[in-house]
Design a protein around this motif. Structure first.
Motif, PDB file in Angstrom:
ATOM      1  N   LYS A   1       2.642  14.249  17.690  1.00 31.29           N
ATOM      2  CA  LYS A   1       3.259  12.931  17.578  1.00 31.29           C
ATOM      3  C   LYS A   1       4.314  12.846  16.486  1.00 31.29           C
ATOM      4  O   LYS A   1       5.567  12.332  16.636  1.00 31.29           O
ATOM      5  N   ASN A   2       3.815  13.119  15.428  1.00 32.22           N
ATOM      6  CA  ASN A   2       4.764  12.927  13.964  1.00 32.22           C
ATOM      7  C   ASN A   2       5.935  13.973  14.030  1.00 32.22           C
ATOM      8  O   ASN A   2       6.800  14.152  13.316  1.00 32.22           O
TER       9      ASN A   2
ATOM     10  N   ARG B   1       6.464   2.030  12.787  1.00 31.02           N
ATOM     11  CA  ARG B   1       7.285   2.342  11.705  1.00 31.02           C
ATOM     12  C   ARG B   1       8.282   3.288  11.706  1.00 31.02           C
ATOM     13  O   ARG B   1       9.527   3.111  11.123  1.00 31.02           O
ATOM     14  N   ALA B   2       7.967   4.212  12.443  1.00 35.68           N
ATOM     15  CA  ALA B   2       9.005   5.679  12.635  1.00 35.68           C
ATOM     16  C   ALA B   2      10.154   5.228  13.215  1.00 35.68           C
ATOM     17  O   ALA B   2      10.995   6.181  13.253  1.00 35.68           O
TER      18      ALA B   2
ATOM     19  N   ARG C   1       4.206   0.397   2.152  1.00 39.90           N
ATOM     20  CA  ARG C   1       5.194   1.320   2.768  1.00 39.90           C
ATOM     21  C   ARG C   1       6.713   0.957   2.892  1.00 39.90           C
ATOM     22  O   ARG C   1       7.200   0.628   3.974  1.00 39.90           O
ATOM     23  N   PRO C   2       7.287   1.003   1.593  1.00 49.71           N
ATOM     24  CA  PRO C   2       8.712   0.682   1.559  1.00 49.71           C
ATOM     25  C   PRO C   2       9.550   1.565   2.145  1.00 49.71           C
ATOM     26  O   PRO C   2       9.115   2.952   2.493  1.00 49.71           O
ATOM     27  N   VAL C   3      10.793   1.442   2.324  1.00 53.33           N
ATOM     28  CA  VAL C   3      11.882   2.537   2.801  1.00 53.33           C
ATOM     29  C   VAL C   3      13.157   2.698   1.858  1.00 53.33           C
ATOM     30  O   VAL C   3      13.990   3.018   2.248  1.00 53.33           O
TER      31      VAL C   3
ATOM     32  N   LEU D   1      13.315   4.975  -0.430  1.00 53.58           N
ATOM     33  CA  LEU D   1      13.816   6.201  -0.539  1.00 53.58           C
ATOM     34  C   LEU D   1      14.644   6.671   0.460  1.00 53.58           C
ATOM     35  O   LEU D   1      15.866   7.488   0.387  1.00 53.58           O
TER      36      LEU D   1
ATOM     37  N   LYS E   1       9.647  10.767  -5.178  1.00 53.98           N
ATOM     38  CA  LYS E   1       8.397  10.864  -4.364  1.00 53.98           C
ATOM     39  C   LYS E   1       8.574  11.616  -3.238  1.00 53.98           C
ATOM     40  O   LYS E   1       9.468  11.548  -2.474  1.00 53.98           O
ATOM     41  N   VAL E   2       7.604  12.397  -2.893  1.00 51.97           N
ATOM     42  CA  VAL E   2       7.534  13.142  -1.614  1.00 51.97           C
ATOM     43  C   VAL E   2       7.378  12.165  -0.511  1.00 51.97           C
ATOM     44  O   VAL E   2       6.464  11.178  -0.310  1.00 51.97           O
ATOM     45  N   SER E   3       8.371  12.240   0.538  1.00 46.61           N
ATOM     46  CA  SER E   3       8.388  10.976   1.817  1.00 46.61           C
ATOM     47  C   SER E   3       8.853  11.962   2.802  1.00 46.61           C
ATOM     48  O   SER E   3       9.791  12.735   3.177  1.00 46.61           O
TER      49      SER E   3
ATOM     50  N   THR F   1      -3.503  13.192   4.294  1.00 48.78           N
ATOM     51  CA  THR F   1      -3.997  11.700   4.324  1.00 48.78           C
ATOM     52  C   THR F   1      -4.433  11.248   5.665  1.00 48.78           C
ATOM     53  O   THR F   1      -5.283  10.652   6.023  1.00 48.78           O
ATOM     54  N   ASP F   2      -3.660  12.018   6.712  1.00 47.19           N
ATOM     55  CA  ASP F   2      -3.771  11.432   7.944  1.00 47.19           C
ATOM     56  C   ASP F   2      -5.366  12.101   8.623  1.00 47.19           C
ATOM     57  O   ASP F   2      -5.707  11.990   9.742  1.00 47.19           O
TER      58      ASP F   2
ATOM     59  N   ILE G   1      -1.918   9.143  -1.386  1.00 47.52           N
ATOM     60  CA  ILE G   1      -0.655   9.137  -0.660  1.00 47.52           C
ATOM     61  C   ILE G   1      -0.412   7.459  -0.638  1.00 47.52           C
ATOM     62  O   ILE G   1       0.726   6.981  -0.782  1.00 47.52           O
ATOM     63  N   PHE G   2      -1.350   6.824   0.157  1.00 53.40           N
ATOM     64  CA  PHE G   2      -1.371   5.483   0.485  1.00 53.40           C
ATOM     65  C   PHE G   2      -2.339   4.611  -0.182  1.00 53.40           C
ATOM     66  O   PHE G   2      -3.594   4.859  -0.246  1.00 53.40           O
TER      67      PHE G   2
ATOM     68  N   ARG H   1      -5.932   2.309   2.181  1.00 51.96           N
ATOM     69  CA  ARG H   1      -6.430   3.249   3.365  1.00 51.96           C
ATOM     70  C   ARG H   1      -7.744   3.611   3.468  1.00 51.96           C
ATOM     71  O   ARG H   1      -8.356   4.689   3.980  1.00 51.96           O
TER      72      ARG H   1
HETATM   73  C1  UD1 Z   1       4.449  10.206   7.734  1.00 55.34           C
HETATM   74  C2  UD1 Z   1       3.730  10.203   8.868  1.00 55.34           C
HETATM   75  C3  UD1 Z   1       2.170   9.457   8.823  1.00 55.34           C
HETATM   76  C4  UD1 Z   1       1.481  10.284   7.354  1.00 55.34           C
HETATM   77  C5  UD1 Z   1       2.629  10.080   6.256  1.00 55.34           C
HETATM   78  C6  UD1 Z   1       1.925  10.740   5.002  1.00 55.34           C
HETATM   79  C7  UD1 Z   1       5.104  10.071  10.755  1.00 55.34           C
HETATM   80  C8  UD1 Z   1       5.814   9.251  11.957  1.00 55.34           C
HETATM   81  N1  UD1 Z   1       4.399   9.376   9.825  1.00 55.34           N
HETATM   82  O1  UD1 Z   1       4.645   8.780   7.472  1.00 55.34           O
HETATM   83  O2  UD1 Z   1       1.294   9.931   9.899  1.00 55.34           O
HETATM   84  O3  UD1 Z   1       0.399   9.402   7.088  1.00 55.34           O
HETATM   85  O4  UD1 Z   1       3.930  10.738   6.753  1.00 55.34           O
HETATM   86  O5  UD1 Z   1       1.952  12.212   5.335  1.00 55.34           O
HETATM   87  O6  UD1 Z   1       5.657  11.231  10.392  1.00 55.34           O
HETATM   88  N2  UD1 Z   1       7.165   5.770   0.319  1.00 55.34           N
HETATM   89  C9  UD1 Z   1       8.062   5.113  -0.645  1.00 55.34           C
HETATM   90  N3  UD1 Z   1       9.205   4.822  -0.146  1.00 55.34           N
HETATM   91  C10 UD1 Z   1       9.932   5.164   0.878  1.00 55.34           C
HETATM   92  C11 UD1 Z   1       9.178   5.928   1.872  1.00 55.34           C
HETATM   93  C12 UD1 Z   1       7.729   6.201   1.385  1.00 55.34           C
HETATM   94  O7  UD1 Z   1       7.647   4.710  -1.563  1.00 55.34           O
HETATM   95  O8  UD1 Z   1      11.041   4.876   1.260  1.00 55.34           O
HETATM   96  C13 UD1 Z   1       5.877   6.148  -0.159  1.00 55.34           C
HETATM   97  C14 UD1 Z   1       4.900   5.387   1.020  1.00 55.34           C
HETATM   98  O9  UD1 Z   1       4.664   4.129   0.712  1.00 55.34           O
HETATM   99  C15 UD1 Z   1       3.754   6.363   0.810  1.00 55.34           C
HETATM  100  C16 UD1 Z   1       4.495   7.715   0.478  1.00 55.34           C
HETATM  101  O10 UD1 Z   1       5.456   7.471  -0.027  1.00 55.34           O
HETATM  102  O11 UD1 Z   1       2.828   6.142  -0.357  1.00 55.34           O
HETATM  103  C17 UD1 Z   1       4.546   9.042   1.629  1.00 55.34           C
HETATM  104  O12 UD1 Z   1       5.189   8.151   2.715  1.00 55.34           O
HETATM  105  P1  UD1 Z   1       5.835   8.915   3.681  1.00 55.34           P
HETATM  106  O13 UD1 Z   1       5.767  10.281   3.333  1.00 55.34           O
HETATM  107  O14 UD1 Z   1       7.327   8.537   3.586  1.00 55.34           O
HETATM  108  O15 UD1 Z   1       5.022   8.485   5.037  1.00 55.34           O
HETATM  109  P2  UD1 Z   1       5.900   8.205   6.480  1.00 55.34           P
HETATM  110  O16 UD1 Z   1       6.972   9.199   6.602  1.00 55.34           O
HETATM  111  O17 UD1 Z   1       6.165   6.824   6.625  1.00 55.34           O
END
Ligand code: UD1
Length: 429
Positions: A22-23, A100-101, A129-131, A133, A169-171, A313-314, A336-337, A340
């Motif tokens: 899915k991801n 969210r995706a 879960r901010p955006v 980044l 941060k890794v996102s 984390t999943d 990570i979260f 959770r």
């Molecule tokens: C993706 C996965 C999700 C998985 C996660 C971590 C998809 C659709 N979903 O979610 O299943 O649990 O990766 O492996 O692929 N963060 C910020 N700012 C941002 C973006 C993220 O602070 O702009 C933080 C998040 O709150 C979290 C961390 O970074 O603490 C990692 O999040 P991220 O890797 O971005 O997760 P998703 O891409 O949302």
């Protein structure tokens, strides 16, 4: 609402076909916005989140065609998408709030038409879960970002321009959004501290097939040379490592033996290491992975979630269910979260002994779990309750099954085919 009813205590033996991830499928679908030609994805799982993304793309003007039988247990669908013209650059609240995706359309739209307006995803059950980044990265590529009435409005009327983006941060999502945007930006983009998850690499491989110039996929340093346009391509979605890990734990928790067809050991190294320490054998076969409890009870093992290649984390909720039945204790740390651990109170109702202190949970393994009526709170939490139910004595009734339907294709069928007593009770509504 539907319920899942499990009578636990059965050893699972047999084979389970692993679906496409899915991801990986979600960002791959968003990538269709980058070209006017057809993107053809195979091994696409039939899931609620895929339908939500399809609806979102359709309202942006993408024509979609899905082949494949949703009732069959495996094989996945073939999804053809063609974004000849972008009829709307707005991703409305109604769709974004469901998933969210949806924010993954931001980068492709800004890159292709120079404008995107996406509803802010808002808070969600597993933390804030901010955006930020995603937005900061797009700003680095020259987009002007405005926050207006709950929407992110990205403007790049003269197109995006390559830049060096260092993620603090890794996102996963931000790396994917920027990777897609950078393909059509002018000049070179460097993404540093990029996510190394296999789903990011899968997206990158598809973009390369579409004509993108990308180096460093699978590393934390990705370099993209922008091109004027991308073209159509065909791509098969990578097998779901989280589904594979989940069913590996189903074999472990029931003392069974499962062959996970299509499962990839190279994407699960950290998980396999933990399972080995716990006394579970995981071996590669020509068709996938074979998972088996070697002898005696599962041993308690400490686990910390980390970005890939660390423990995902999943799979944290699922390993907690397994450790609830272990001989000994396990400290499970979620890095990570925040927030959770919502599965903990539900697992406790089934007899698990778990104490949460901040980001860590101390799990003291119990000889037996007992069935109960429980409630799913999010996707991975809900499947951890299914795992506990498979091992528990008596009946487990899982409510709010729609969470499971977002991420597990044919879950009851796949488990029942291996001997689980599991059925879906359809609601009369
Ligand atoms: C993706 C996965 C999700 C998985 C996660 C971590 C998809 C659709 N979903 O979610 O299943 O649990 O990766 O492996 O692929 N963060 C910020 N700012 C941002 C973006 C993220 O602070 O702009 C933080 C998040 O709150 C979290 C961390 O970074 O603490 C990692 O999040 P991220 O890797 O971005 O997760 P998703 O891409 O949302």
């Amino acid at each position: 609402m539907d319920q899942i009813v499990i009578h636990g205590g059965r050893r699972l033996v047999g084979e389970i076909p692993i679906s496409g991830a899915k991801n990986a499928a979600l960002p791959l679908m968003a990538a269709s916005l980058l070209t006017g030609e057809t993107l053809r994805l195979s091994n696409v799982p039939h899931l609620a989140d895929i339908t939500t993304m399809a609806r979102l793309l359709a309202q942006h003007g993408v024509s979609l065609h899905m082949n494949g039988d949703a009732e069959k247990g495996s094989g996945g669908g073939v999804l053809e998408m063609r974004a000849e013209t972008i009829s709307s650059f707005v991703a409305p609240y109604d769709l974004v709030r469901k998933m969210r995706a949806s924010v993954l359309v931001l980068g492709p739209l800004a890159a292709r038409v120079g404008e995107a307006k996406v509803s802010l995803p808002g808070g969600c059950a597993i933390g804030t879960r901010p955006v930020d980044l995603h937005l900061h990265g797009l700003e680095m590529l020259g987009a002007e970002i405005r926050l207006e009435e709950g929407y992110v409005h990205a403007l790049a009327p003269k197109g995006l321009v390559g830049a060096k983006v260092v993620f603090p941060k890794v996102s996963v999502g931000a790396t994917e959004n920027l990777l897609m945007a950078a393909c059509l930006a002018k000049g070179e983009t460097q993404l540093l501290n990029a996510a190394r998850e296999p789903e990011v690499a899968d997206l990158g491989e598809c973009l390369v097939k579409m004509g993108a110039q990308i180096e460093g996929l699978g590393t934390d340093r990705i370099t993209v040379q922008g091109v004027d346009s991308l073209h159509g391509a065909e791509h098969s979605v990578v097998p779901d490592r989280i589904e594979t890990g989940t069913y590996a734990m189903a074999a472990a928790i029931t003392g069974g033996e499962l062959e996970l067809i299509g499962g990839r050991a190279d994407h699960l190294s950290a998980v396999i290491e933990v399972l080995h320490e716990a006394g579970i054998s995981v071996k590669e076969t020509p068709r996938g992975l074979k998972v088996k409890r070697v002898s005696g009870p599962v041993k308690g093992v400490d686990v910390m979630t980390e970005p890939y290649p660390g423990f995902p984390t999943d799979l944290q909720a699922q390993i907690m269910a397994l450790m609830s039945t272990a001989d000994g204790a396990a400290m499970i740390t979620e890095s990570i979260f925040e927030n959770r651990f919502m599965h903990v109170p539900e697992l406790t109702r089934m007899g698990a002994n778990v104490n949460v202190h901040g980001a860590s949970a101390m799990v003291r393994g119990q000889q037996r779990l007992t069935g109960a009526e429980v409630m799913a709170t999010d996707l991975r939490a809900s499947v951890s309750l299914v795992l506990a139910g498979l091992a528990a004595e008596g009946e487990t009734v899982l409510n709010r099954v729609y969470h499971l339907d977002r991420g597990y294709e044919h879950l009851e069928q796949k488990l029942a085919a291996c001997g689980a007593d599991i059925v879906r009770r359809r609601s009369q509504e």
